[in-house]
Design a protein around this motif. Sequence first.
Motif, PDB file in Angstrom:
ATOM      1  N   GLU A   1      -9.907  12.548  -1.576  1.00 13.95           N
ATOM      2  CA  GLU A   1      -9.021  13.506  -0.918  1.00 13.95           C
ATOM      3  C   GLU A   1      -9.116  14.902  -1.511  1.00 13.95           C
ATOM      4  OE1 GLU A   1      -4.344  13.686   0.526  1.00 13.95           O
ATOM      5  OE2 GLU A   1      -4.937  12.398  -1.150  1.00 13.95           O
TER       6      GLU A   1
ATOM      7  N   LYS B   1       0.224  16.441  -7.670  1.00 22.73           N
ATOM      8  CA  LYS B   1       0.813  15.867  -6.458  1.00 22.73           C
ATOM      9  C   LYS B   1       0.365  14.432  -6.227  1.00 22.73           C
ATOM     10  CE  LYS B   1       1.291  20.302  -4.095  1.00 22.73           C
ATOM     11  NZ  LYS B   1       0.815  21.171  -2.982  1.00 22.73           N
ATOM     12  N   ARG B   2      -0.627  13.987  -6.972  1.00 19.61           N
ATOM     13  CA  ARG B   2      -1.158  12.635  -6.791  1.00 19.61           C
ATOM     14  C   ARG B   2      -0.995  11.809  -8.062  1.00 19.61           C
ATOM     15  NH1 ARG B   2      -3.070  16.429  -3.818  1.00 19.61           N
ATOM     16  NH2 ARG B   2      -3.710  16.007  -1.658  1.00 19.61           N
ATOM     17  N   THR B   3       0.031  12.108  -8.829  1.00 16.29           N
ATOM     18  CA  THR B   3       0.317  11.367 -10.051  1.00 16.29           C
ATOM     19  C   THR B   3       1.714  10.767  -9.981  1.00 16.29           C
ATOM     20  OG1 THR B   3       1.162  13.363 -11.152  1.00 16.29           O
ATOM     21  CG2 THR B   3      -1.162  12.839 -11.479  1.00 16.29           C
ATOM     22  N   TRP B   4       1.944   9.791 -10.823  1.00 18.12           N
ATOM     23  CA  TRP B   4       3.282   9.201 -10.962  1.00 18.12           C
ATOM     24  C   TRP B   4       3.443   8.727 -12.405  1.00 18.12           C
ATOM     25  CZ3 TRP B   4      -0.865   7.082  -8.542  1.00 18.12           C
ATOM     26  CH2 TRP B   4      -1.333   5.856  -9.004  1.00 18.12           C
TER      27      TRP B   4
ATOM     28  N   HIS C   1      -5.408   1.856 -12.255  1.00 22.22           N
ATOM     29  CA  HIS C   1      -5.369   3.308 -12.185  1.00 22.22           C
ATOM     30  C   HIS C   1      -5.680   3.863 -13.570  1.00 22.22           C
ATOM     31  CE1 HIS C   1      -3.311   2.561  -8.393  1.00 22.22           C
ATOM     32  NE2 HIS C   1      -2.432   1.830  -9.065  1.00 22.22           N
TER      33      HIS C   1
ATOM     34  N   THR D   1      -2.873   8.165 -12.189  1.00 18.28           N
ATOM     35  CA  THR D   1      -3.445   8.654 -10.940  1.00 18.28           C
ATOM     36  C   THR D   1      -4.586   7.728 -10.542  1.00 18.28           C
ATOM     37  OG1 THR D   1      -4.235  10.615  -9.762  1.00 18.28           O
ATOM     38  CG2 THR D   1      -5.191  10.213 -11.937  1.00 18.28           C
ATOM     39  N   ASN D   2      -5.042   7.848  -9.309  1.00 18.83           N
ATOM     40  CA  ASN D   2      -6.148   7.012  -8.845  1.00 18.83           C
ATOM     41  C   ASN D   2      -7.468   7.498  -9.442  1.00 18.83           C
ATOM     42  OD1 ASN D   2      -4.515   5.387  -7.159  1.00 18.83           O
ATOM     43  ND2 ASN D   2      -4.561   6.958  -5.569  1.00 18.83           N
TER      44      ASN D   2
ATOM     45  N   VAL E   1      -9.219  10.511  -7.891  1.00 13.20           N
ATOM     46  CA  VAL E   1      -8.734  11.853  -8.233  1.00 13.20           C
ATOM     47  C   VAL E   1      -9.545  12.432  -9.384  1.00 13.20           C
ATOM     48  CG1 VAL E   1      -6.781  13.133  -9.202  1.00 13.20           C
ATOM     49  CG2 VAL E   1      -6.400  11.481  -7.350  1.00 13.20           C
TER      50      VAL E   1
END
Length: 332
Positions: free
Chosen positions: A37, A225-228, A247, A304-305, A308
């Motif tokens: 992405e 924006k693509r992390t947790w 991950h 993250t994935n 990324v």
Amino acid sequence: MIPLTHHTSLKHLCMLHPNDPSLHICLAENFANTGHEIAAIDAARKAYHILKQENPEEAHKLTLRFGGEVAPEHEFSLNIGDYSILKEDFGLIATHLRTVHIKSGCTLFRLNDPVDYIYLILEGALVVNTESDGKQIFLNYLHAGALVGEGGLHPHQQRCATVMAHHDSLLLRFTAEELHEVFSKHPILKAQFDKEVLLRRHTTLLSSSPLFAQLPIDLRYLIAKRTWITCHEDQTTIKRAHTYLPHIGFIASGTVHIFERRNNSRHYCARLTTGDFIGLDKLMLEPPSELDFVAEGPCNILYTNYQVIEDVMAIAPEFPQQLKGPSLHSSD
């Protein structure tokens, strides 16, 4: 997982013909179709920058196809909501008593200052910076309508960034209790702000690492924006021997102990600390390690994935050269 080298020929064509938006769009579509992405957004942005002058309508279509992050106005701000309406919840006298004037170049608060207020920008603009290896790292640019100082929602803590006025600015200050009360009348704005605070926190965590701090701010935003964050409790096994993590993880705070399995028992051999990675074996296409990774006390890990980080490695050539295995710290 499809390696980015799958797209090498098309990338080479884009380098040979950098002003051909159709090539960048084709590359973006290829990346998007294989789950990459951020690489897709990066390629689409290049096409957008070319088309916005020549054909604005086609440029707009790119935001519909690849998302709003393609447009430049999304590149340099983490603002999600406009909170100007909050000032209307106070009378004129109360509003006047809460105003703060700050001159261009002056500091509102500094990193590690004790928290006090949250501020609403009525006029002007502020710049948010943090530090990494003693250097100032740009985090955000906030304009009228934005809230700043969200650390004030958590008393007895310290500021996680330095905020300075980019222009002469007029602010409105709130205590945490006052802001919660005002937000109770605006639940949609509250939800927007909660999302914004989380995104700012992740960007700050990434920027505190010298590895991520070197990246352009717009790329840090895309990663954040693509992390947790996952909090692992004491003695939780984060990664077992002979397995891959689903991950890739970046230790935001805490300590992870590493154990070798021998004779059906664990033997301590090293530890990881804040700033270290977990899960690089899969990223580097290596066999899974023969080690157990266990949280020592509460441990917050930013995940993250893998795609990324693969995208970042492709976009920023210097990044993979510095992305190494974990810095193992053995005890005496």
